[in-house]
Structures are given as structure tokens and as C-alpha cells.
Design a protein around this motif. Structure first.
Motif, PDB file in Angstrom:
ATOM      1  N   MET A  23       0.839  -1.203   0.000  1.00 46.33           N
ATOM      2  CA  MET A  23       0.000   0.000   0.000  1.00 46.33           C
ATOM      3  C   MET A  23       0.873   1.251   0.000  1.00 46.33           C
ATOM      4  O   MET A  23       0.639   2.183  -0.776  1.00 46.33           O
ATOM      5  N   TYR A  24       1.869   1.283   0.867  1.00 50.47           N
ATOM      6  CA  TYR A  24       2.756   2.446   0.968  1.00 50.47           C
ATOM      7  C   TYR A  24       3.399   2.763  -0.379  1.00 50.47           C
ATOM      8  O   TYR A  24       3.355   3.892  -0.853  1.00 50.47           O
ATOM      9  N   ARG A  25       3.975   1.740  -1.011  1.00 52.35           N
ATOM     10  CA  ARG A  25       4.662   1.961  -2.289  1.00 52.35           C
ATOM     11  C   ARG A  25       3.694   2.388  -3.387  1.00 52.35           C
ATOM     12  O   ARG A  25       4.040   3.183  -4.254  1.00 52.35           O
ATOM     13  N   SER A  26       2.475   1.878  -3.332  1.00 49.62           N
ATOM     14  CA  SER A  26       1.484   2.243  -4.350  1.00 49.62           C
ATOM     15  C   SER A  26       1.038   3.692  -4.210  1.00 49.62           C
ATOM     16  O   SER A  26       0.934   4.422  -5.193  1.00 49.62           O
ATOM     17  N   LEU A  27       0.760   4.123  -2.986  1.00 51.44           N
ATOM     18  CA  LEU A  27       0.295   5.494  -2.772  1.00 51.44           C
ATOM     19  C   LEU A  27       1.418   6.519  -2.839  1.00 51.44           C
ATOM     20  O   LEU A  27       1.182   7.677  -3.174  1.00 51.44           O
ATOM     21  N   GLU A  28       2.626   6.082  -2.536  1.00 52.26           N
ATOM     22  CA  GLU A  28       3.771   6.996  -2.541  1.00 52.26           C
ATOM     23  C   GLU A  28       3.964   7.640  -3.916  1.00 52.26           C
ATOM     24  O   GLU A  28       4.341   8.808  -4.022  1.00 52.26           O
ATOM     25  N   VAL A  29       3.669   6.922  -4.961  1.00 45.59           N
ATOM     26  CA  VAL A  29       3.799   7.450  -6.319  1.00 45.59           C
ATOM     27  C   VAL A  29       2.900   8.679  -6.485  1.00 45.59           C
ATOM     28  O   VAL A  29       3.336   9.719  -6.997  1.00 45.59           O
ATOM     29  N   ASP A  30       1.644   8.577  -6.041  1.00 51.95           N
ATOM     30  CA  ASP A  30       0.719   9.716  -6.143  1.00 51.95           C
ATOM     31  C   ASP A  30       1.156  10.877  -5.260  1.00 51.95           C
ATOM     32  O   ASP A  30       1.010  12.037  -5.651  1.00 51.95           O
ATOM     33  N   VAL A  31       1.684  10.576  -4.089  1.00 53.18           N
ATOM     34  CA  VAL A  31       2.147  11.639  -3.192  1.00 53.18           C
ATOM     35  C   VAL A  31       3.283  12.421  -3.843  1.00 53.18           C
ATOM     36  O   VAL A  31       3.304  13.650  -3.822  1.00 53.18           O
ATOM     37  N   ARG A  32       4.215  11.702  -4.463  1.00 55.61           N
ATOM     38  CA  ARG A  32       5.338  12.376  -5.138  1.00 55.61           C
ATOM     39  C   ARG A  32       4.885  13.172  -6.342  1.00 55.61           C
ATOM     40  O   ARG A  32       5.440  14.226  -6.649  1.00 55.61           O
ATOM     41  N   GLU A  33       3.888  12.683  -7.056  1.00 54.04           N
ATOM     42  CA  GLU A  33       3.401  13.346  -8.275  1.00 54.04           C
ATOM     43  C   GLU A  33       2.615  14.620  -7.976  1.00 54.04           C
ATOM     44  O   GLU A  33       2.388  15.423  -8.861  1.00 54.04           O
ATOM     45  N   ARG A  34       2.165  14.777  -6.780  1.00 58.64           N
ATOM     46  CA  ARG A  34       1.366  15.931  -6.357  1.00 58.64           C
ATOM     47  C   ARG A  34       0.140  16.102  -7.256  1.00 58.64           C
ATOM     48  O   ARG A  34       0.205  16.700  -8.332  1.00 58.64           O
ATOM     49  N   LEU A  35      -0.973  15.588  -6.772  1.00 54.08           N
ATOM     50  CA  LEU A  35      -2.191  15.532  -7.573  1.00 54.08           C
ATOM     51  C   LEU A  35      -2.869  16.881  -7.778  1.00 54.08           C
ATOM     52  O   LEU A  35      -3.661  17.049  -8.689  1.00 54.08           O
ATOM     53  N   SER A  36      -2.585  17.874  -6.924  1.00 57.09           N
ATOM     54  CA  SER A  36      -3.305  19.144  -7.014  1.00 57.09           C
ATOM     55  C   SER A  36      -2.393  20.303  -6.622  1.00 57.09           C
ATOM     56  O   SER A  36      -1.529  20.160  -5.760  1.00 57.09           O
ATOM     57  N   ARG A  38      -3.697  22.860  -5.234  1.00 65.53           N
ATOM     58  CA  ARG A  38      -4.367  23.438  -4.068  1.00 65.53           C
ATOM     59  C   ARG A  38      -4.181  22.610  -2.801  1.00 65.53           C
ATOM     60  O   ARG A  38      -4.737  22.933  -1.763  1.00 65.53           O
ATOM     61  N   GLY A  39      -3.394  21.539  -2.906  1.00 65.56           N
ATOM     62  CA  GLY A  39      -3.189  20.707  -1.733  1.00 65.56           C
ATOM     63  C   GLY A  39      -2.018  19.764  -1.913  1.00 65.56           C
ATOM     64  O   GLY A  39      -1.420  19.684  -2.986  1.00 65.56           O
ATOM     65  N   CYS A  40      -1.705  19.062  -0.842  1.00 66.04           N
ATOM     66  CA  CYS A  40      -0.599  18.117  -0.889  1.00 66.04           C
ATOM     67  C   CYS A  40      -0.872  16.989   0.109  1.00 66.04           C
ATOM     68  O   CYS A  40      -1.789  17.069   0.923  1.00 66.04           O
ATOM     69  N   ALA A  41      -0.048  15.961   0.031  1.00 66.61           N
ATOM     70  CA  ALA A  41      -0.191  14.828   0.932  1.00 66.61           C
ATOM     71  C   ALA A  41       1.194  14.336   1.332  1.00 66.61           C
ATOM     72  O   ALA A  41       2.186  14.575   0.637  1.00 66.61           O
ATOM     73  N   SER A  42       1.219  13.654   2.459  1.00 61.84           N
ATOM     74  CA  SER A  42       2.430  12.965   2.886  1.00 61.84           C
ATOM     75  C   SER A  42       2.017  11.566   3.322  1.00 61.84           C
ATOM     76  O   SER A  42       0.862  11.327   3.683  1.00 61.84           O
ATOM     77  N   ILE A  43       2.965  10.645   3.269  1.00 62.87           N
ATOM     78  CA  ILE A  43       2.657   9.255   3.597  1.00 62.87           C
ATOM     79  C   ILE A  43       3.786   8.689   4.444  1.00 62.87           C
ATOM     80  O   ILE A  43       4.952   9.045   4.264  1.00 62.87           O
ATOM     81  N   SER A  44       3.413   7.822   5.378  1.00 63.41           N
ATOM     82  CA  SER A  44       4.410   7.138   6.193  1.00 63.41           C
ATOM     83  C   SER A  44       3.891   5.746   6.533  1.00 63.41           C
ATOM     84  O   SER A  44       2.696   5.473   6.431  1.00 63.41           O
ATOM     85  N   ARG A  45       4.817   4.886   6.921  1.00 61.16           N
ATOM     86  CA  ARG A  45       4.447   3.531   7.313  1.00 61.16           C
ATOM     87  C   ARG A  45       5.194   3.157   8.574  1.00 61.16           C
ATOM     88  O   ARG A  45       6.398   3.373   8.682  1.00 61.16           O
ATOM     89  N   LYS A  46       4.462   2.598   9.528  1.00 65.57           N
ATOM     90  CA  LYS A  46       5.060   2.057  10.751  1.00 65.57           C
ATOM     91  C   LYS A  46       4.493   0.669  10.950  1.00 65.57           C
ATOM     92  O   LYS A  46       3.320   0.509  11.286  1.00 65.57           O
TER      93      LYS A  46
END
Length: 98
Positions: A23-36, A38-46
Motif C-alpha cells: 500500500m505504501y509503495r502504491s500510494l507513494e507514487v501519487d504523493v510524489r506526483e502531487r495531484l493538485s 491546491r493541496g498536498c499529501a504525505s505518507i508514512s508507514r510504521k
């Protein structure tokens, strides 16, 4: 860029670290690409938990980003489930074939 006024946090809990890492690796691609703009995201895994934090300038952008990440997460969960059931089926077939 204006300061982000709205935010939300999503925690995704998995049974195994392998699933969480997928899941982390799949979503990380979208986080790096910056979808908007007007906003941003960050992702982490523990361990077995993946956390996504979404920040946006307005509530519409927050909702749009949230929907995008939830849809992407659902695709990953469905794929993991499909692969898991396929693997179980293969093991059952092997048992009956030998």
C-alpha cells in the motif's frame, strides 16, 4: 502558495507488513506526483499501519484529494484480496491434484 487551512489523516491497518508496504509503495507514487496545486499529501508507514496526511487550501480540494487517495487505496486492497484468494485456490488445487 497559501498556507493549507484544512487537513485530514487516514490510517490504514493491515494484517502483514508486506501488505502495508505494498500500500505504501502504491500510494507513494501519487504523493510524489502531487495531484493538485491546491493541496498536498504525505505518507508514512510504521509496521502494519500506513498513514496518509492530506492538506488543502479549501474544503473542495481536500475532498477531491481524499477521494483520490481512498479510491487508490481501495484498488490496492481489492488487488491484494484477489491475489490472496488466488493463492489459496492454487494451494487447494495442488492438494487435490497430488
Amino acid at each position: 502558495m497559501r498556507k493549507h487551512r484544512h487537513s485530514c489523516r487516514i490510517e490504514l491497518h493491515f494484517d502483514t507488513e508486506h501488505e502495508a508496504d505494498t500500500m505504501y509503495r502504491s500510494l507513494e507514487v501519487d504523493v510524489r506526483e502531487r495531484l493538485s496545486e491546491r493541496g498536498c499529501a504525505s505518507i508514512s508507514r510504521k509496521g502494519t499501519v500506513v498513514e496518509v496526511i492530506i492538506e488543502a487550501q479549501d474544503i473542495s480540494a481536500l475532498r477531491a484529494l481524499l477521494n483520490s487517495y481512498l479510491r487508490a487505496a481501495l484498488v490496492v486492497v481489492n488487488t491484494l484480496s484477489l491475489l490472496s484468494s488466488s493463492e489459496v485456490q492454487r494451494k487447494d488445487n495442488k492438494r487435490y491434484m497430488t
